[in-house]
Write a protein that holds these residues in place. Sequence first.
Motif, PDB file in Angstrom:
ATOM      1  N   THR A  55       1.079  -1.269   0.061  1.00 11.52           N
ATOM      2  CA  THR A  55      -0.030   0.161  -0.304  1.00 11.52           C
ATOM      3  C   THR A  55       1.185   1.682   0.082  1.00 11.52           C
ATOM      4  OG1 THR A  55      -1.588  -1.098   1.450  1.00 11.52           O
ATOM      5  CG2 THR A  55      -1.762   1.258   0.887  1.00 11.52           C
ATOM      6  N   GLN A  56       0.361   2.195  -0.880  1.00 12.06           N
ATOM      7  CA  GLN A  56       1.446   3.668  -0.606  1.00 12.06           C
ATOM      8  C   GLN A  56       0.347   4.729  -1.282  1.00 12.06           C
ATOM      9  OE1 GLN A  56       2.638   0.831  -2.478  1.00 12.06           O
ATOM     10  NE2 GLN A  56       0.294   1.058  -4.184  1.00 12.06           N
ATOM     11  N   GLY A  57       0.812   5.786  -1.068  1.00 12.25           N
ATOM     12  CA  GLY A  57      -0.530   6.784  -1.244  1.00 12.25           C
ATOM     13  C   GLY A  57       0.312   7.463  -2.513  1.00 12.25           C
ATOM     14  N   PHE A  58       0.100   8.388  -2.391  1.00 11.20           N
ATOM     15  CA  PHE A  58       0.171   9.287  -4.130  1.00 11.20           C
ATOM     16  C   PHE A  58      -0.392  10.478  -4.314  1.00 11.20           C
ATOM     17  CE2 PHE A  58       0.516   5.381  -6.878  1.00 11.20           C
ATOM     18  CZ  PHE A  58       2.004   4.540  -6.872  1.00 11.20           C
ATOM     19  N   LEU A  59       0.239  11.459  -3.729  1.00 10.94           N
ATOM     20  CA  LEU A  59       0.032  12.852  -3.889  1.00 10.94           C
ATOM     21  C   LEU A  59      -0.568  13.668  -5.504  1.00 10.94           C
ATOM     22  CD1 LEU A  59       2.607  14.250  -1.425  1.00 10.94           C
ATOM     23  CD2 LEU A  59       0.338  13.053  -0.913  1.00 10.94           C
ATOM     24  N   VAL A  60      -1.258  14.127  -5.236  1.00 12.03           N
ATOM     25  CA  VAL A  60      -1.827  15.180  -6.531  1.00 12.03           C
ATOM     26  C   VAL A  60      -2.855  16.143  -6.159  1.00 12.03           C
ATOM     27  CG1 VAL A  60      -2.379  12.314  -7.618  1.00 12.03           C
ATOM     28  CG2 VAL A  60      -3.437  13.743  -6.835  1.00 12.03           C
ATOM     29  N   GLU A  61      -2.929  16.777  -7.096  1.00 15.01           N
ATOM     30  CA  GLU A  61      -3.534  18.350  -6.977  1.00 15.01           C
ATOM     31  C   GLU A  61      -5.144  18.138  -6.922  1.00 15.01           C
ATOM     32  OE1 GLU A  61      -3.428  21.998  -9.905  1.00 15.01           O
ATOM     33  OE2 GLU A  61      -4.322  21.069 -10.364  1.00 15.01           O
ATOM     34  N   GLY A  62      -5.543  17.306  -7.461  1.00 10.78           N
ATOM     35  CA  GLY A  62      -6.698  17.065  -7.095  1.00 10.78           C
ATOM     36  C   GLY A  62      -7.492  16.349  -7.805  1.00 10.78           C
ATOM     37  N   VAL A  63      -8.588  15.528  -7.944  1.00  9.16           N
ATOM     38  CA  VAL A  63      -8.908  14.229  -8.915  1.00  9.16           C
ATOM     39  C   VAL A  63     -10.500  14.752  -9.332  1.00  9.16           C
ATOM     40  CG1 VAL A  63      -8.135  12.126  -7.488  1.00  9.16           C
ATOM     41  CG2 VAL A  63     -10.379  13.538  -7.185  1.00  9.16           C
ATOM     42  N   ASP A  64     -10.565  13.999 -10.496  1.00 13.18           N
ATOM     43  CA  ASP A  64     -12.114  14.472 -11.629  1.00 13.18           C
ATOM     44  C   ASP A  64     -13.190  13.616 -11.265  1.00 13.18           C
ATOM     45  OD1 ASP A  64     -13.496  15.984 -13.268  1.00 13.18           O
ATOM     46  OD2 ASP A  64     -12.181  15.964 -15.181  1.00 13.18           O
ATOM     47  N   THR A  65     -12.858  12.480 -12.175  1.00 13.68           N
ATOM     48  CA  THR A  65     -14.421  11.961 -11.832  1.00 13.68           C
ATOM     49  C   THR A  65     -13.854  10.274 -11.949  1.00 13.68           C
ATOM     50  OG1 THR A  65     -16.259  11.389 -12.541  1.00 13.68           O
ATOM     51  CG2 THR A  65     -14.391  11.883 -14.241  1.00 13.68           C
ATOM     52  N   ILE A  66     -14.740   9.340 -12.433  1.00 16.43           N
ATOM     53  CA  ILE A  66     -14.537   8.326 -12.654  1.00 16.43           C
ATOM     54  C   ILE A  66     -15.055   8.036 -14.054  1.00 16.43           C
ATOM     55  CG2 ILE A  66     -15.216   5.767 -11.916  1.00 16.43           C
ATOM     56  CD1 ILE A  66     -15.044   5.992  -9.124  1.00 16.43           C
ATOM     57  N   LEU A  67     -14.302   7.353 -14.652  1.00 18.19           N
ATOM     58  CA  LEU A  67     -14.737   7.164 -15.891  1.00 18.19           C
ATOM     59  C   LEU A  67     -14.427   5.679 -16.874  1.00 18.19           C
ATOM     60  CD1 LEU A  67     -15.220   8.314 -19.192  1.00 18.19           C
ATOM     61  CD2 LEU A  67     -12.955   8.400 -19.670  1.00 18.19           C
ATOM     62  N   ARG A  68     -15.406   5.103 -17.230  1.00 20.44           N
ATOM     63  CA  ARG A  68     -16.117   3.956 -17.742  1.00 20.44           C
ATOM     64  C   ARG A  68     -15.743   3.484 -18.581  1.00 20.44           C
ATOM     65  NH1 ARG A  68     -20.833  -0.232 -15.960  1.00 20.44           N
ATOM     66  NH2 ARG A  68     -19.816  -0.042 -13.970  1.00 20.44           N
TER      67      ARG A  68
END
Length: 323
Positions: A105-118
């Motif tokens: 398990t690890q954490g990834f730092l990001v600016e932000g998330v948008d949505t989930i795309l199928r």
Amino acid sequence: MSELLKNIDARTKLAGTNKLEILLFFLGVDQRTGRRETYGINVFKVREVMRTPLITAAPDMPASVEGMVSLRGALVPVIDLAKYSGISADTPREIMIVTEYNGHTQGFLVEGVDTILRLDWSKMRVPPEMLTAQTGGLVTAVTELDDARLVMMMDVEKVLSETTSIDNEIMFRGVVPVDRPDCTVFYCDDSSVARKQIERTLSVMGVKGLSAVNGRQMWEEMEKVATYAQSIGKPVSELINLVLTDIEMPEMDGYILTKKIKSDPRFNGVPVIMHSSLSGMSNQKLGQSVGVDEYVPKFEPQRLSETLARRLGVEVSAPVVAA
């Protein structure tokens, strides 16, 4: 954000349909280009998305590893994906995507998330060679959204291999040598790191290998071999001794590839081993339902070599021991 992923368990039913769901995220505006690119990660591998907690710095870590956090009693390393990717952005990394790969398990730092795309894996394209060279193999697939944005799928296995202190020599010390250059293993994986790991395993074993970057490319190679085998009057199983496939791959995933192999009488007698970081029981059961002969989680070289040796029907020698 909990609403974003609350139905994640139900999404496992997408596996085996050549479909996937990806979580879109941003790393910030790259000061070199002035653009905010969109990246993606398979939802199967996301445990949760949360506000970035207090990070404890640790000494002697790679520049992109910010430190560690405690999540429900477990210490989790935290990697700044923008720093790792060489993106110079001033915006804070307020979001952490918690992922699980190969049992870690690890954490990834990001600016932000948008949505989930199928979408369908057939919509995910192998990146052009120029992009692959420019990013050092960091991008494994690219897809275009309806709004003309391009989404780049990151090779998380590459990120982890270059930000952890795993001793590769120790990893490969227990690989089982069989010394059978007459055996050929066909293997496919969209991760350049994974392909190199498999290549090294086969080399230590003394077995030949032929690689492909996805299921479609592997299927095309297998059909060529089948045509040749027919022309010389030999069964394909004498030329392709085993197929080793990842699950997640652009254009054609491992489930669809396995279905095609197992439904084609030309490939009778060719065992298919699924080799993936998606190690949940639901994924293993899906693999079995499409005809996979065995499942090996990434990346355990000794276990992989033992499985390959057994399936190739060769006697196992003593493991290699480093001096």
